[in-house]
Design a protein around this motif. Sequence first.
Motif, PDB file in Angstrom:
ATOM      1  N   GLU A 136       0.813  -1.208   0.000  1.00 17.71           N
ATOM      2  CA  GLU A 136       0.000   0.000   0.000  1.00 17.71           C
ATOM      3  C   GLU A 136       0.851   1.265   0.000  1.00 17.71           C
ATOM      4  O   GLU A 136       0.489   2.274  -0.622  1.00 17.71           O
ATOM      5  N   VAL A 137       2.003   1.236   0.676  1.00 17.36           N
ATOM      6  CA  VAL A 137       2.813   2.443   0.828  1.00 17.36           C
ATOM      7  C   VAL A 137       3.787   2.663  -0.333  1.00 17.36           C
ATOM      8  O   VAL A 137       4.361   3.746  -0.472  1.00 17.36           O
ATOM      9  N   GLN A 138       3.972   1.661  -1.201  1.00 12.53           N
ATOM     10  CA  GLN A 138       4.995   1.763  -2.244  1.00 12.53           C
ATOM     11  C   GLN A 138       4.798   2.929  -3.216  1.00 12.53           C
ATOM     12  O   GLN A 138       5.786   3.583  -3.590  1.00 12.53           O
ATOM     13  N   PRO A 139       3.587   3.230  -3.683  1.00 10.83           N
ATOM     14  CA  PRO A 139       3.443   4.397  -4.569  1.00 10.83           C
ATOM     15  C   PRO A 139       3.949   5.684  -3.926  1.00 10.83           C
ATOM     16  O   PRO A 139       4.601   6.507  -4.582  1.00 10.83           O
ATOM     17  N   ASP A 140       3.679   5.860  -2.634  1.00 13.41           N
ATOM     18  CA  ASP A 140       4.152   7.052  -1.926  1.00 13.41           C
ATOM     19  C   ASP A 140       5.669   7.005  -1.742  1.00 13.41           C
ATOM     20  O   ASP A 140       6.332   8.047  -1.777  1.00 13.41           O
ATOM     21  N   MET A 141       6.205   5.798  -1.543  1.00  8.61           N
ATOM     22  CA  MET A 141       7.653   5.654  -1.395  1.00  8.61           C
ATOM     23  C   MET A 141       8.364   6.017  -2.696  1.00  8.61           C
ATOM     24  O   MET A 141       9.398   6.698  -2.683  1.00  8.61           O
ATOM     25  N   LYS A 142       7.827   5.599  -3.821  1.00  7.30           N
ATOM     26  CA  LYS A 142       8.436   5.914  -5.112  1.00  7.30           C
ATOM     27  C   LYS A 142       8.405   7.422  -5.377  1.00  7.30           C
ATOM     28  O   LYS A 142       9.368   7.999  -5.869  1.00  7.30           O
ATOM     29  N   LYS A 143       7.294   8.064  -5.042  1.00  6.69           N
ATOM     30  CA  LYS A 143       7.200   9.516  -5.206  1.00  6.69           C
ATOM     31  C   LYS A 143       8.237  10.221  -4.339  1.00  6.69           C
ATOM     32  O   LYS A 143       8.857  11.203  -4.751  1.00  6.69           O
ATOM     33  N   LEU A 144       8.423   9.710  -3.115  1.00  6.11           N
ATOM     34  CA  LEU A 144       9.398  10.288  -2.196  1.00  6.11           C
ATOM     35  C   LEU A 144      10.803  10.161  -2.759  1.00  6.11           C
ATOM     36  O   LEU A 144      11.601  11.120  -2.709  1.00  6.11           O
ATOM     37  N   MET A 145      11.131   9.003  -3.310  1.00  2.00           N
ATOM     38  CA  MET A 145      12.452   8.787  -3.913  1.00  2.00           C
ATOM     39  C   MET A 145      12.687   9.726  -5.091  1.00  2.00           C
ATOM     40  O   MET A 145      13.750  10.337  -5.226  1.00  2.00           O
ATOM     41  N   ASP A 146      11.675   9.836  -5.945  1.00  2.00           N
ATOM     42  CA  ASP A 146      11.804  10.669  -7.142  1.00  2.00           C
ATOM     43  C   ASP A 146      11.979  12.145  -6.796  1.00  2.00           C
ATOM     44  O   ASP A 146      12.654  12.886  -7.517  1.00  2.00           O
ATOM     45  N   ALA A 147      11.373  12.565  -5.676  1.00  2.00           N
ATOM     46  CA  ALA A 147      11.414  13.982  -5.306  1.00  2.00           C
ATOM     47  C   ALA A 147      12.621  14.347  -4.444  1.00  2.00           C
ATOM     48  O   ALA A 147      12.854  15.528  -4.182  1.00  2.00           O
ATOM     49  N   ASN A 148      13.387  13.350  -4.011  1.00  2.00           N
ATOM     50  CA  ASN A 148      14.509  13.611  -3.095  1.00  2.00           C
ATOM     51  C   ASN A 148      15.763  12.871  -3.558  1.00  2.00           C
ATOM     52  O   ASN A 148      16.199  11.895  -2.928  1.00  2.00           O
ATOM     53  N   LYS A 149      16.349  13.320  -4.641  1.00  2.00           N
ATOM     54  CA  LYS A 149      17.546  12.688  -5.185  1.00  2.00           C
ATOM     55  C   LYS A 149      18.763  12.894  -4.282  1.00  2.00           C
ATOM     56  O   LYS A 149      19.769  12.189  -4.421  1.00  2.00           O
TER      57      LYS A 149
END
Length: 357
Positions: A215-228
């Motif tokens: 359930e949390v993976q979509p939010d985790m991917k967004k977090l990764m993409d926004a914080n290089k």
Amino acid sequence: MSSGLLISVLVGGLGVGGAVGYVAGTGTAGKSAGSSAASSGPDTAWFTYDGKTYTTSSLPPQVQTNLYQAEMETYNQKIAVVREFAVRLALAQEQKKFTSVDKLPAIEELLPATQVPDDAAKAFFEANKDKIPPGTTYEQLAPRIKELLGNETRAKTFEETWQKLTTGNKLTLLVKEPAAPVVNVPIAGFPSKGSKSDKNVVVEISDYLCPHCQEVQPDMKKLMDANKDVKFVQINFALRPDKLSGAIIEGAFCAGKQGDESFWKFHDTAFSKSWGSFADEYDIAKVKPIAEAAGIKIPDWEACMKTEEPKQFVNKTKDVVNALGVTGTPTFYLNNKRLNIHRPDELAAVVQAGLVK
């Protein structure tokens, strides 16, 4: 509640109260006076032995975490009671059903469950057939689907009411959330992504078959993409190492032997949909489609899976995670401090608040 989590509730037999309680009991607590994502609690003195005083900071990480979890369980239980009472109070006044605080209508009266039509229930069943055990018919699950979808709407309305109260300055919590301990999370040897610097390190401990992890993976991917400029470390912790859970994590390890890019391709593919359940037996044949879909070199991957190395990695990881006192997934750390995430959409805000500038 995601469809994957809802299916696990349907199949697992969790009652309606549990489904609603997931939102109402453990949702964000709103504004808490004096609370801070970066604050540290007092170094409590617990006992003396042979002339030495043992405080929180002198205890092993596992014990510190167990104490924190016990405090959080008590805190969440209390907040759940307060949240329900506050929402009942607000809705009773809005609906002109208020007489006195000791005679508030029940939450079920103030937030009646939505009636779910057959076409909506059938649409949900069809959309999630791949997550439902073979042979299960719509007729078998229809009553529970309708019940849970209806109560999911009630839970959303509850949360919306709570958010309106807390963001509109009508309600401010005066209790402080327990502070998480700062422990040394050993990240060497685990896959990472993003920055090479250790200035800000986010660690996720998860299992590919865990519904909340999915359930949390979509939010985790967004977090990764926004914080290089942040290092993200993945620790795969098999909740059932002797079952399919362990086999998939072994598969991720062997994918990683082909390079970091291969690991993350396998990782994303493994979380892209449900590949099984915790009850499924250990079976490499069920993991191979994940590797194939991720574009992993299958001959090399199969050769790795035949060795003892992936099993040794799973066992080593279990020791690392157990030493931290982690017993469930997903668990997140930021700069060695455990994060308290109530809902997936809180992840980004909690991480951003704790980053070292």
